[in-house]
Enzyme design. Sequence first.
Site, short mmCIF file in Angstrom:
data_model
loop_
_atom_site.label_atom_id
_atom_site.label_comp_id
_atom_site.label_asym_id
_atom_site.label_seq_id
_atom_site.Cartn_x
_atom_site.Cartn_y
_atom_site.Cartn_z
N HIS A 57 21.36 -16.60 -42.68
CA HIS A 57 20.45 -16.32 -41.57
C HIS A 57 19.60 -17.54 -41.28
CE1 HIS A 57 17.71 -14.54 -38.86
NE2 HIS A 57 16.69 -14.49 -39.70
N HIS A 78 16.94 -19.44 -37.95
CA HIS A 78 16.34 -19.41 -36.61
C HIS A 78 16.62 -20.76 -35.94
CE1 HIS A 78 13.14 -16.51 -38.46
NE2 HIS A 78 14.29 -15.90 -38.23
N ASP A 91 38.33 -22.76 -31.86
CA ASP A 91 38.79 -22.95 -33.24
C ASP A 91 38.01 -22.08 -34.22
OD1 ASP A 91 40.52 -25.00 -32.45
OD2 ASP A 91 39.17 -26.61 -33.08
N HIS A 109 15.73 -13.17 -31.78
CA HIS A 109 15.50 -13.43 -33.19
C HIS A 109 16.19 -14.72 -33.65
CE1 HIS A 109 15.63 -11.65 -37.56
NE2 HIS A 109 15.18 -12.88 -37.51
N TYR A 130 45.45 -25.61 -39.62
CA TYR A 130 44.60 -26.79 -39.76
C TYR A 130 44.09 -26.97 -41.18
CZ TYR A 130 40.44 -29.69 -39.07
OH TYR A 130 39.47 -30.65 -39.15
#
Length: 215
Positions: free
Chosen positions: A90, A92, A115, A155, A209
């Site tokens: 997580h 910001h 991709d 958020h 790849y």
Amino acid sequence: MRRTVCDLHAELVRYNLVAWTAGNVSGRIPGEDLFVIKPSGVSYDELTPENMVVCDLDGNLVEGEHSPSSDTAAHAYVYRNMPEVGGVVHTHSTYASAWAARGEAIPCVLTAMADEFGGEIPVGPFALIGDDSIGQGIVETLKGHRSKAVLMQNHGVFSIGTDARDAVKAAVMCEDVARTVHVARQLGEPLPIPQDDIDRLYDRYQNVYGQRSPR
Ligand SMILES: [Zn+2]
């Protein structure tokens, strides 16, 4: 796993995805109903393998001297409901959160997006911290979606991966494409990529790849 998760937090700093103590990485402990996550309110400079905390899949503290990150409930909800997920991040980060602040998905207008994300990076619902609503929003948005990242409205970013490193990569790539598509928008209207080309790029990148290594 404590060392891995601790070290991955340095990547959030290195790629400029976090300010102060915001942001967190977690990693599922293979074969256990447990995950390692950042302690709450500890600065990035002070993170050590020893002060990482271990939680169960209900978000309860199992091992550690600090309380777990305030986002632990969201991480736990993802692990409970998406068994294929081995890592959650997580942040910001600036550009991705700017898209989230407008509640706008990042359109797939770069081959790097096709991709890594297989299409747009979607927006999840506005949700307040304190119960399972953030976790629910993440799972509802990402389950059955190719994208490994979701922009939670007003958020920031939650990203998932097969392990913690994979989720960190998705967070880094999400910010990178958020910035580029934002810049493109300042100059005019970015050109869409036809869906069958997105599909081809995604398939090649996910399956062909890179260096093949046994997982
Ligand atoms: Zn947050």
